[in-house]
Design a protein around this motif. Structure first.
Motif, PDB file in Angstrom:
ATOM      1  N   ALA A 365       0.886  -1.247  -0.202  1.00  0.00           N
ATOM      2  CA  ALA A 365       0.035  -0.102   0.013  1.00  0.00           C
ATOM      3  C   ALA A 365       0.775   1.244  -0.092  1.00  0.00           C
ATOM      4  O   ALA A 365       0.484   2.359  -0.728  1.00  0.00           O
ATOM      5  CB  ALA A 365      -1.044  -0.037   1.122  1.00  0.00           C
ATOM      6  N   VAL A 366       1.933   1.219   0.821  1.00  0.00           N
ATOM      7  CA  VAL A 366       2.887   2.399   0.836  1.00  0.00           C
ATOM      8  C   VAL A 366       3.617   2.654  -0.609  1.00  0.00           C
ATOM      9  O   VAL A 366       3.420   3.819  -1.005  1.00  0.00           O
ATOM     10  CB  VAL A 366       3.946   2.330   1.909  1.00  0.00           C
ATOM     11  CG1 VAL A 366       4.941   3.152   1.826  1.00  0.00           C
ATOM     12  CG2 VAL A 366       3.413   2.255   3.208  1.00  0.00           C
ATOM     13  N   ASN A 367       4.082   1.521  -1.037  1.00  0.00           N
ATOM     14  CA  ASN A 367       4.639   1.649  -2.454  1.00  0.00           C
ATOM     15  C   ASN A 367       3.816   2.251  -3.726  1.00  0.00           C
ATOM     16  O   ASN A 367       4.158   2.673  -4.525  1.00  0.00           O
ATOM     17  CB  ASN A 367       5.449   0.406  -2.833  1.00  0.00           C
ATOM     18  CG  ASN A 367       6.681   0.215  -1.975  1.00  0.00           C
ATOM     19  OD1 ASN A 367       7.323   1.225  -1.490  1.00  0.00           O
ATOM     20  ND2 ASN A 367       7.050  -1.250  -1.503  1.00  0.00           N
ATOM     21  N   THR A 368       2.510   1.627  -3.386  1.00  0.00           N
ATOM     22  CA  THR A 368       1.499   1.794  -4.394  1.00  0.00           C
ATOM     23  C   THR A 368       0.751   3.497  -4.369  1.00  0.00           C
ATOM     24  O   THR A 368       0.821   4.230  -5.440  1.00  0.00           O
ATOM     25  CB  THR A 368       0.342   1.021  -4.549  1.00  0.00           C
ATOM     26  OG1 THR A 368       0.951  -0.383  -4.540  1.00  0.00           O
ATOM     27  CG2 THR A 368      -0.702   1.271  -5.715  1.00  0.00           C
ATOM     28  N   LYS A 390      11.581   2.568   5.677  1.00  0.00           N
ATOM     29  CA  LYS A 390      12.525   2.569   4.620  1.00  0.00           C
ATOM     30  C   LYS A 390      11.871   3.135   3.220  1.00  0.00           C
ATOM     31  O   LYS A 390      12.383   4.162   2.725  1.00  0.00           O
ATOM     32  CB  LYS A 390      13.421   1.335   4.189  1.00  0.00           C
ATOM     33  CG  LYS A 390      14.425   1.537   3.361  1.00  0.00           C
ATOM     34  CD  LYS A 390      15.447   0.401   3.211  1.00  0.00           C
ATOM     35  CE  LYS A 390      16.422   0.575   2.378  1.00  0.00           C
ATOM     36  NZ  LYS A 390      17.297  -0.738   1.893  1.00  0.00           N
ATOM     37  N   ALA A 391      10.676   2.417   3.061  1.00  0.00           N
ATOM     38  CA  ALA A 391       9.904   3.021   1.978  1.00  0.00           C
ATOM     39  C   ALA A 391       9.568   4.462   1.904  1.00  0.00           C
ATOM     40  O   ALA A 391       9.736   5.248   0.991  1.00  0.00           O
ATOM     41  CB  ALA A 391       8.726   1.993   1.572  1.00  0.00           C
ATOM     42  N   MET A 392       8.855   4.672   3.047  1.00  0.00           N
ATOM     43  CA  MET A 392       8.555   6.060   3.441  1.00  0.00           C
ATOM     44  C   MET A 392       9.704   7.337   3.191  1.00  0.00           C
ATOM     45  O   MET A 392       9.650   8.241   2.548  1.00  0.00           O
ATOM     46  CB  MET A 392       8.056   6.229   4.773  1.00  0.00           C
ATOM     47  CG  MET A 392       6.536   5.492   4.826  1.00  0.00           C
ATOM     48  SD  MET A 392       5.451   6.628   3.880  1.00  0.00           S
ATOM     49  CE  MET A 392       5.278   8.203   4.815  1.00  0.00           C
ATOM     50  N   GLY A 393      10.816   6.730   3.877  1.00  0.00           N
ATOM     51  CA  GLY A 393      12.070   7.586   3.505  1.00  0.00           C
ATOM     52  C   GLY A 393      12.474   7.751   2.314  1.00  0.00           C
ATOM     53  O   GLY A 393      12.946   8.748   1.704  1.00  0.00           O
ATOM     54  N   SER A 394      12.383   6.738   1.411  1.00  0.00           N
ATOM     55  CA  SER A 394      12.778   6.608  -0.079  1.00  0.00           C
ATOM     56  C   SER A 394      11.724   7.704  -0.710  1.00  0.00           C
ATOM     57  O   SER A 394      11.997   8.302  -1.955  1.00  0.00           O
ATOM     58  CB  SER A 394      12.652   5.346  -0.759  1.00  0.00           C
ATOM     59  OG  SER A 394      13.650   4.390  -0.104  1.00  0.00           O
ATOM     60  N   PRO A 399       9.531  12.376   5.534  1.00  0.00           N
ATOM     61  CA  PRO A 399       8.282  11.566   5.838  1.00  0.00           C
ATOM     62  C   PRO A 399       7.699  11.676   7.226  1.00  0.00           C
ATOM     63  O   PRO A 399       8.245  12.042   7.931  1.00  0.00           O
ATOM     64  CB  PRO A 399       8.878   9.931   5.655  1.00  0.00           C
ATOM     65  CG  PRO A 399      10.399  10.278   6.087  1.00  0.00           C
ATOM     66  CD  PRO A 399      10.719  11.634   5.654  1.00  0.00           C
ATOM     67  N   ILE A 400       6.330  11.642   7.042  1.00  0.00           N
ATOM     68  CA  ILE A 400       5.511  12.031   8.441  1.00  0.00           C
ATOM     69  C   ILE A 400       5.020  10.451   8.708  1.00  0.00           C
ATOM     70  O   ILE A 400       4.363   9.767   8.133  1.00  0.00           O
ATOM     71  CB  ILE A 400       4.408  12.855   8.281  1.00  0.00           C
ATOM     72  CG1 ILE A 400       4.681  14.158   7.664  1.00  0.00           C
ATOM     73  CG2 ILE A 400       3.562  12.736   9.395  1.00  0.00           C
ATOM     74  CD1 ILE A 400       3.545  15.209   7.223  1.00  0.00           C
ATOM     75  N   THR A 420      16.123   6.355  13.306  1.00  0.00           N
ATOM     76  CA  THR A 420      17.395   5.748  12.401  1.00  0.00           C
ATOM     77  C   THR A 420      17.176   5.112  11.309  1.00  0.00           C
ATOM     78  O   THR A 420      18.227   5.518  10.301  1.00  0.00           O
ATOM     79  CB  THR A 420      17.692   4.481  13.542  1.00  0.00           C
ATOM     80  OG1 THR A 420      17.924   4.892  14.905  1.00  0.00           O
ATOM     81  CG2 THR A 420      19.158   3.726  13.409  1.00  0.00           C
ATOM     82  N   ILE A 421      16.042   4.704  10.841  1.00  0.00           N
ATOM     83  CA  ILE A 421      15.957   4.025   9.490  1.00  0.00           C
ATOM     84  C   ILE A 421      15.689   5.301   8.384  1.00  0.00           C
ATOM     85  O   ILE A 421      16.326   5.187   7.264  1.00  0.00           O
ATOM     86  CB  ILE A 421      14.758   3.414   9.391  1.00  0.00           C
ATOM     87  CG1 ILE A 421      14.900   1.883  10.282  1.00  0.00           C
ATOM     88  CG2 ILE A 421      14.382   2.732   8.135  1.00  0.00           C
ATOM     89  CD1 ILE A 421      13.696   1.154  10.583  1.00  0.00           C
ATOM     90  N   THR A 422      15.350   6.374   8.890  1.00  0.00           N
ATOM     91  CA  THR A 422      15.216   7.741   7.917  1.00  0.00           C
ATOM     92  C   THR A 422      16.313   8.417   8.046  1.00  0.00           C
ATOM     93  O   THR A 422      16.298   9.797   7.504  1.00  0.00           O
ATOM     94  CB  THR A 422      13.876   8.356   8.271  1.00  0.00           C
ATOM     95  OG1 THR A 422      13.959   8.931   9.572  1.00  0.00           O
ATOM     96  CG2 THR A 422      12.735   7.390   7.944  1.00  0.00           C
ATOM     97  N   ASN A 423      17.422   8.233   8.904  1.00  0.00           N
ATOM     98  CA  ASN A 423      18.498   9.001   9.156  1.00  0.00           C
ATOM     99  C   ASN A 423      18.100  10.403   9.677  1.00  0.00           C
ATOM    100  O   ASN A 423      18.480  11.629   9.364  1.00  0.00           O
ATOM    101  CB  ASN A 423      19.190   9.129   7.863  1.00  0.00           C
ATOM    102  CG  ASN A 423      20.850   9.794   8.308  1.00  0.00           C
ATOM    103  OD1 ASN A 423      21.336   9.778   9.307  1.00  0.00           O
ATOM    104  ND2 ASN A 423      21.394  10.664   7.326  1.00  0.00           N
ATOM    105  N   GLY A 424      17.019  10.404  10.630  1.00  0.00           N
ATOM    106  CA  GLY A 424      16.655  11.633  11.169  1.00  0.00           C
ATOM    107  C   GLY A 424      15.729  12.536  10.450  1.00  0.00           C
ATOM    108  O   GLY A 424      15.390  13.552  10.578  1.00  0.00           O
ATOM    109  N   ARG A 425      15.465  12.097   9.226  1.00  0.00           N
ATOM    110  CA  ARG A 425      14.519  12.924   8.286  1.00  0.00           C
ATOM    111  C   ARG A 425      13.018  12.909   8.657  1.00  0.00           C
ATOM    112  O   ARG A 425      12.417  13.753   8.209  1.00  0.00           O
ATOM    113  CB  ARG A 425      14.914  12.555   6.901  1.00  0.00           C
ATOM    114  CG  ARG A 425      16.070  13.041   6.271  1.00  0.00           C
ATOM    115  CD  ARG A 425      16.350  12.517   4.746  1.00  0.00           C
ATOM    116  NE  ARG A 425      16.394  11.148   4.477  1.00  0.00           N
ATOM    117  CZ  ARG A 425      15.173  10.521   3.906  1.00  0.00           C
ATOM    118  NH1 ARG A 425      14.370  11.203   3.584  1.00  0.00           N
ATOM    119  NH2 ARG A 425      15.355   8.949   3.587  1.00  0.00           N
ATOM    120  N   CYS A 426      12.621  12.017   9.438  1.00  0.00           N
ATOM    121  CA  CYS A 426      11.143  11.988   9.678  1.00  0.00           C
ATOM    122  C   CYS A 426      10.718  12.803  10.724  1.00  0.00           C
ATOM    123  O   CYS A 426      11.306  13.507  11.450  1.00  0.00           O
ATOM    124  CB  CYS A 426      10.898  10.374  10.091  1.00  0.00           C
ATOM    125  SG  CYS A 426      11.345  10.176  11.783  1.00  0.00           S
TER     126      CYS A 426
END
Length: 566
Positions: A365-368, A390-394, A399-400, A420-426
């Motif tokens: 669902a996230v990727n679509t 990781k998908a949200m970060g990509s 990403p929220i 950690t997975i979004t490298n602090g971007r979320c």
């Protein structure tokens, strides 16, 4: 039970009513007049010293449930001292008196029970609800929080044990917004439970029967609502809490135009989540109308949040249809689409979309759908997996990720995983509290807690003071905007999407003022004369923790002498 807790328990069960209000803070004159001189040690102790002892004892405890038992014992013995300590250390103690520890306390309610704190109304009491209300000692109640215990946090059907939730909510009415504690009434409607463990538990305190789902249940709720208004007045606030999804929505529809009522799981959750999104749009610089939101869960919380997001988007210029197109939901049966095999209920139908293709998992669902925000309210545990995050970060630079399910073990992911997975971007928020996260490069992020306690105390204070008869959803939209405005740029840079919980009293008072201004401006208030200085009025009305003097009033009769005539 720990030895210290056991000792405090024994003391509390043998202390008399008078010595339970001020403790050793009674003056000598008060002790003599009340007939309690000699029942306390001779020292007259200040509230400052009492609070210091209270806090010192708390710090010795490590078990959250032990802290809860101790705190509730202090509330029984010395209410003002309890609220003083709670208000002074709200960030530390809110997770004890409220989520997540209150959930644990509810599961153990019959085992830690010491003193009833509210009204228990059972299905066997039909026809006599008013007489039960008459047994409550306070005659001027302004706010009622009621549950039937069917959906306690993410813990399910706890029946009568759900009383811990109304008690905890009303603690925050007082601590956060200053609503007088004697004006608050916690209520459990006991119609049985379908929890097999409780039905076999010798310490369970409710009815040993399956949950009644017949017309008798509806008749009991009707009788309860009528009795509350008949006794306490048409503007008495009745907050519904932790009812099952089906009953929550239908009772909100049924009663909202007839009584002064709201459902915190639907409307309070919606308001605090929207406030987090409004704060996130400040950080991203992208208007709310350009976001796509994917929910994990499609129950009362998800539908409440989605509906308020739609309302906010419409205020910004979108049509209702355009706004709904930006909302997607995924539940235990998959993505909510028009052609799916599993039946959807009427509340979900407005958010059904044409199928976007093959979607078998939430990650699909996230990727679509490629959402800018995912909001977890399913109460099903860690379903925001490494791959989902990781998908949200990509897909998104910022990403929220809102993991809002309670208690902590039901959260969709931890703050550490998200950062950690979004490298602090979320931009992260949770329902239960998480500690600050330090990344390997030394950056520190303070996760925001999307706690309904930011919303419902301030809204309740405004409603009670304004004499509102019916609470519309725009009240919660105004509360959300006000909450988002309370977040400073510095706090936003730290990773917060909400003000620190240590500021929640000020935040709640600000919300109360803004909501008061709104309801008077829209003709929704019925208490007149209208206060001209609403900010001053709210702050002057807010309850404080100073002890009242129990000495009788004394005065002189001018011109009268009691000296012998010479």
């Amino acid at each position: 039970m720990q030895p210290l807790t056991q000792c405090l328990f024994l003391f509390s069960t043998h202390s008399c009513n008078y010595t339970c209000t001020h403790g050793m803070a009674f003056t000598l004159q008060e002790r003599q007049i009340l007939g309690i001189h000699g029942m306390l040690p001779p020292k007259v102790e200040s509230q400052d010293i009492q609070a210091m002892r209270f806090q010192k004892n708390l710090k010795k405890m490590t078990d959250p449930l032990e802290k809860y038992i101790y705190l509730m014992g202090i509330q029984e013995r010395n209410e003002r001292l309890f609220y003083r300590v709670l208000m002074e250390d709200i960030e530390e103690l809110m997770p004890i008196v409220y989520t997540p520890t209150v959930g644990l306390a509810c599961t153990q309610y019959g085992h830690i029970f010491r003193k009833p704190k509210g009204l228990f109304i059972s299905i066997l009491d039909r026809g006599h609800v008013r007489s039960i209300l008459d047994n409550w000692p306070e005659t001027s109640v302004a706010a009622v929080v009621v549950t039937d215990g069917e959906r306690i946090l993410g813990l399910g059907d706890l029946g009568c044990y759900g009383m811990g939730i109304p008690v905890g909510k009303l603690c925050l009415y007082t601590a956060c917004a200053g609503i007088r504690p004697e004006k608050c009434l916690p209520v459990v409607i006991d119609v049985g439970t379908d929890n097999e463990t409780l039905l076999k538990d010798p310490f369970y305190m409710g009815l040993y029967q399956r949950r009644d789902r017949s017309q008798a249940y509806d008749d009991l709720i009707d009788e309860f609502m009528e009795a509350v208004v008949e006794k306490y007045g048409q503007d008495t606030l009745i907050q519904f809490e932790d009812f099952g999804n089906h009953n929550a929505f239908r009772f909100l529809r049924k009663y909202r135009e007839k009584y002064c009522t709201f459902n915190d799981d639907i409307q309070g959750t919606a308001s605090v989540a929207l406030a987090g999104l409004l704060a996130a749009q400040r950080a991203i610089g992208k208007p709310l109308t350009e976001h796509r939101v994917l929910f994990l869960g499609a129950g009362e919380a998800a539908l409440g949040i989605a509906s308020l997001i739609v309302m906010a988007m419409m205020e910004l210029g979108l049509t209702q249809a355009e706004a709904r197109e930006k909302i997607w939901m995924y539940d235990a049966h998959g993505l909510l689409v028009k052609d799916r095999a599993h039946k959807t209920d009427a509340n979900q139908e407005v958010f059904l979309h044409d199928s976007p293709g093959t979607v078998q998992t939430f990650l699909d669902a996230v990727n679509t759908i490629k959402p800018t925000a995912i909001i977890g309210v399913a109460g099903a545990g860690p379903l925001f997996t490494h791959d989902v995050i990781k998908a949200m970060g990509s897909l998104n630079e910022r990403p929220i990720i809102f993991a809002l399910s309670n208690p902590t073990n039901k959260a969709e992911c931890t703050a550490e995983e998200a950062y950690t997975i979004t490298n602090g971007r979320c931009l992260f928020a949770s329902g239960s509290p998480f500690d600050a996260v330090t990344l390997s490069d030394g950056r520190v992020f303070i996760p925001g807690q999307g706690n309904n306690a930011y919303i419902f105390p301030g809204v309740a204070m405004a409603v009670v003071l304004s004499g509102v008869r019916h609470i519309c959803d725009t009240v919660f939209l105004e509360a959300a905007k006000t909450l988002a405005e309370q977040l400073s740029d510095k706090e936003l840079a730290e990773g917060r999407l909400y003000p620190p919980l240590s500021n929640i009293r000020e935040v709640s008072l600000q919300i109360a003022v803004k909501v008061m201004e709104f309801v008077y401006a829209k003709g929704m208030a019925f208490r007149y004369p209208e206060p001209l200085d609403k900010n001053g009025f709210v702050r002057a009305t807010a309850w404080n923790t100073d002890y009242d003097s129990l000495l009788p009033d004394t005065y002189d009769w001018p011109g009268v002498s009691f000296s012998p005539i010479k």
